[in-house]
Design a protein around this motif. Structure first.
Motif, PDB file in Angstrom:
ATOM      1  N   MET A 202      33.650  14.145  34.588  1.00 23.50           N
ATOM      2  CA  MET A 202      34.470  14.721  34.054  1.00 23.50           C
ATOM      3  C   MET A 202      36.036  14.414  33.566  1.00 23.50           C
ATOM      4  O   MET A 202      36.419  14.019  32.472  1.00 23.50           O
ATOM      5  CB  MET A 202      34.567  16.189  33.720  1.00 23.50           C
ATOM      6  CG  MET A 202      33.476  17.048  33.417  1.00 23.50           C
ATOM      7  SD  MET A 202      33.077  17.365  32.254  1.00 23.50           S
ATOM      8  CE  MET A 202      34.375  18.377  31.724  1.00 23.50           C
ATOM      9  N   ARG A 203      36.455  14.051  34.814  1.00 27.18           N
ATOM     10  CA  ARG A 203      38.085  13.725  34.496  1.00 27.18           C
ATOM     11  C   ARG A 203      38.202  12.232  34.374  1.00 27.18           C
ATOM     12  O   ARG A 203      39.138  11.714  33.221  1.00 27.18           O
ATOM     13  CB  ARG A 203      38.502  13.733  36.400  1.00 27.18           C
ATOM     14  CG  ARG A 203      39.759  13.027  36.291  1.00 27.18           C
ATOM     15  CD  ARG A 203      40.747  12.950  37.925  1.00 27.18           C
ATOM     16  NE  ARG A 203      41.653  12.818  37.748  1.00 27.18           N
ATOM     17  CZ  ARG A 203      42.446  12.629  38.749  1.00 27.18           C
ATOM     18  NH1 ARG A 203      42.037  13.054  40.092  1.00 27.18           N
ATOM     19  NH2 ARG A 203      44.251  12.399  39.017  1.00 27.18           N
ATOM     20  N   GLU A 204      36.477  11.334  34.428  1.00 27.76           N
ATOM     21  CA  GLU A 204      37.200   9.929  33.289  1.00 27.76           C
ATOM     22  C   GLU A 204      36.682   9.911  32.108  1.00 27.76           C
ATOM     23  O   GLU A 204      37.520   9.989  31.582  1.00 27.76           O
ATOM     24  CB  GLU A 204      35.678   9.221  33.838  1.00 27.76           C
ATOM     25  CG  GLU A 204      36.123   8.773  35.318  1.00 27.76           C
ATOM     26  CD  GLU A 204      37.671   7.948  35.121  1.00 27.76           C
ATOM     27  OE1 GLU A 204      37.296   6.552  35.236  1.00 27.76           O
ATOM     28  OE2 GLU A 204      38.185   8.431  35.940  1.00 27.76           O
ATOM     29  N   ALA A 205      36.341  11.424  31.757  1.00 30.13           N
ATOM     30  CA  ALA A 205      35.946  11.600  30.074  1.00 30.13           C
ATOM     31  C   ALA A 205      37.119  12.064  29.799  1.00 30.13           C
ATOM     32  O   ALA A 205      37.524  12.073  28.790  1.00 30.13           O
ATOM     33  CB  ALA A 205      34.654  12.787  30.266  1.00 30.13           C
ATOM     34  N   PRO A 209      39.062   8.780  25.305  1.00 30.40           N
ATOM     35  CA  PRO A 209      38.147  10.021  24.502  1.00 30.40           C
ATOM     36  C   PRO A 209      37.094   9.481  23.416  1.00 30.40           C
ATOM     37  O   PRO A 209      36.099  10.248  23.136  1.00 30.40           O
ATOM     38  CB  PRO A 209      39.453  10.100  23.263  1.00 30.40           C
ATOM     39  CG  PRO A 209      40.202   8.573  23.631  1.00 30.40           C
ATOM     40  CD  PRO A 209      40.116   8.271  25.757  1.00 30.40           C
ATOM     41  N   HIS A 210      37.053   8.293  23.709  1.00 28.17           N
ATOM     42  CA  HIS A 210      36.021   7.196  22.977  1.00 28.17           C
ATOM     43  C   HIS A 210      34.326   7.411  23.798  1.00 28.17           C
ATOM     44  O   HIS A 210      33.462   7.613  23.450  1.00 28.17           O
ATOM     45  CB  HIS A 210      36.390   5.746  22.828  1.00 28.17           C
ATOM     46  CG  HIS A 210      37.370   5.846  22.108  1.00 28.17           C
ATOM     47  ND1 HIS A 210      37.593   5.778  20.743  1.00 28.17           N
ATOM     48  CD2 HIS A 210      38.521   4.798  21.952  1.00 28.17           C
ATOM     49  CE1 HIS A 210      38.814   5.062  20.238  1.00 28.17           C
ATOM     50  NE2 HIS A 210      39.442   4.764  21.655  1.00 28.17           N
ATOM     51  N   GLY A 211      34.628   7.433  25.252  1.00 37.23           N
ATOM     52  CA  GLY A 211      33.400   7.358  25.918  1.00 37.23           C
ATOM     53  C   GLY A 211      33.418   9.323  26.040  1.00 37.23           C
ATOM     54  O   GLY A 211      32.394   9.307  27.654  1.00 37.23           O
ATOM     55  N   SER A 212      33.938  10.144  26.150  1.00 37.54           N
ATOM     56  CA  SER A 212      34.089  11.484  26.406  1.00 37.54           C
ATOM     57  C   SER A 212      32.709  12.118  26.373  1.00 37.54           C
ATOM     58  O   SER A 212      31.933  12.421  26.728  1.00 37.54           O
ATOM     59  CB  SER A 212      35.464  11.921  26.025  1.00 37.54           C
ATOM     60  OG  SER A 212      35.179  12.366  24.708  1.00 37.54           O
ATOM     61  N   ASP A 217      28.348  14.531  28.884  1.00 32.33           N
ATOM     62  CA  ASP A 217      26.918  14.863  28.790  1.00 32.33           C
ATOM     63  C   ASP A 217      26.229  14.099  30.214  1.00 32.33           C
ATOM     64  O   ASP A 217      25.356  15.151  30.557  1.00 32.33           O
ATOM     65  CB  ASP A 217      26.313  14.286  27.755  1.00 32.33           C
ATOM     66  CG  ASP A 217      26.170  14.547  26.138  1.00 32.33           C
ATOM     67  OD1 ASP A 217      26.848  16.005  26.149  1.00 32.33           O
ATOM     68  OD2 ASP A 217      25.670  14.335  25.614  1.00 32.33           O
ATOM     69  N   GLU A 218      26.451  13.468  30.922  1.00 34.40           N
ATOM     70  CA  GLU A 218      26.186  13.363  32.191  1.00 34.40           C
ATOM     71  C   GLU A 218      26.599  13.590  33.069  1.00 34.40           C
ATOM     72  O   GLU A 218      25.545  14.369  34.203  1.00 34.40           O
ATOM     73  CB  GLU A 218      26.257  11.214  32.404  1.00 34.40           C
ATOM     74  CG  GLU A 218      25.860  10.501  33.791  1.00 34.40           C
ATOM     75  CD  GLU A 218      26.375   9.490  34.083  1.00 34.40           C
ATOM     76  OE1 GLU A 218      25.890   9.687  35.088  1.00 34.40           O
ATOM     77  OE2 GLU A 218      27.657   9.067  34.022  1.00 34.40           O
ATOM     78  N   ALA A 219      28.005  14.267  33.456  1.00 31.26           N
ATOM     79  CA  ALA A 219      28.009  15.160  34.091  1.00 31.26           C
ATOM     80  C   ALA A 219      27.884  16.444  34.235  1.00 31.26           C
ATOM     81  O   ALA A 219      26.815  17.567  35.051  1.00 31.26           O
ATOM     82  CB  ALA A 219      29.484  15.368  33.353  1.00 31.26           C
TER      83      ALA A 219
END
Length: 263
Positions: A202-205, A209-212, A217-219
């Protein structure tokens, strides 16, 4: 079951099944009963660090459920100090590293960055030594993953401080890879590894913004699985209520309303 963890448990008093029972109670959301259960285990063998570590963990999860970093702070610190004292004998290195990791988290959260850094570095060194001796210790990867990821995503001043005291610079990609290893292959650390992995994703999302959408979804899928297994845990439920609803299941629920809007 990883060989090193099995050896550590054989040298101490707790059985894996007994610890799993307590952890299921903890992750099920009955934190008070879990803390009492681990206290009882710890009382049966006053040399065993494992139940003391997880008793502290029960209070840490309870504090998270209450959204209070101050909740039972002294008790948690006292328990971790006791666990570290019990984990001094040879063969208990895994529990010493685990207690250090919990204590580093607590100290960082409560503004004691220098002592947190010392604990984190000691934890890292022990887990590395354990993995050098036995590469199958998947539970060891949780602490290493949090260490790598946390350093990589720290602020500039914190990273500078970390280099000065020899913590290194961290590696977010490697940290997430290690968390995945703990979440997928771990034993006693699998649930916590999954939860920590979801939080990191979630932090990486938020950073990408492009891969959020994919990361969210995975998180969320990880936490949905945890919530399905442990529906009474308020921490998992709060994530699902407050977090973005981007999974396929959520999209499916939204589909009829979206279809009606096109008519």
């Amino acid at each position: 079951m990883q060989a090193l963890l099995a050896i550590a448990l054989l040298l101490q008093g707790s059985s894996v099944s007994a610890l799993r029972t307590g952890l299921d109670t903890l992750y099920g959301g009955d934190f008070e009963r879990a803390a009492a259960y681990f206290a009882e285990l710890a009382g049966r063998d006053t040399t065993d660090p494992a139940p003391v570590v997880f008793q502290a963990g029960a209070y840490i999860w309870w504090a998270a459920a209450r959204d209070s970093a101050a909740f039972e702070l002294r008790r948690i610190d006292s328990l971790l100090t006791l666990a570290l004292r019990r984990a001094q004998p040879v063969g208990a290195e895994f529990w010493r590293a685990t207690a250090l990791g919990y204590r580093a988290r607590q100290r960082e959260e409560n503004g004691h960055s220098f002592s947190a850094a010392k604990d984190a570095k000691a934890m890292r060194d022990i887990y590395r030594e354990l993995l050098a001796a036995d590469s199958t210790c998947a539970d060891c990867y949780l602490g290493l993953g949090v260490y790598d990821y946390g350093l990589a995503r720290a602020g500039a001043l914190s990273r500078f401080f970390a280099r000065i005291i020899g913590l290194g610079s961290g590696d977010a990609e490697r940290g997430i890879r290690y968390m995945r290893r703990a979440a997928h292959d771990g034993d006693l650390a699998r649930v916590e590894g999954t939860w920590v992995l979801a939080a990191a994703l979630m932090r990486e999302a938020a950073r990408d913004p492009h891969g959020s959408a994919v990361l969210e979804d995975e998180a969320r899928s990880y936490v949905e699985a945890l919530a399905a297994r442990y529906p009474g845990n308020p921490v998992f439920q709060r994530f699902l209520v407050d977090g973005p609803a981007r999974t396929s299941a959520c999209k499916a629920r939204e589909a009829p309303a979206h279809a009606e809007s096109l008519l």
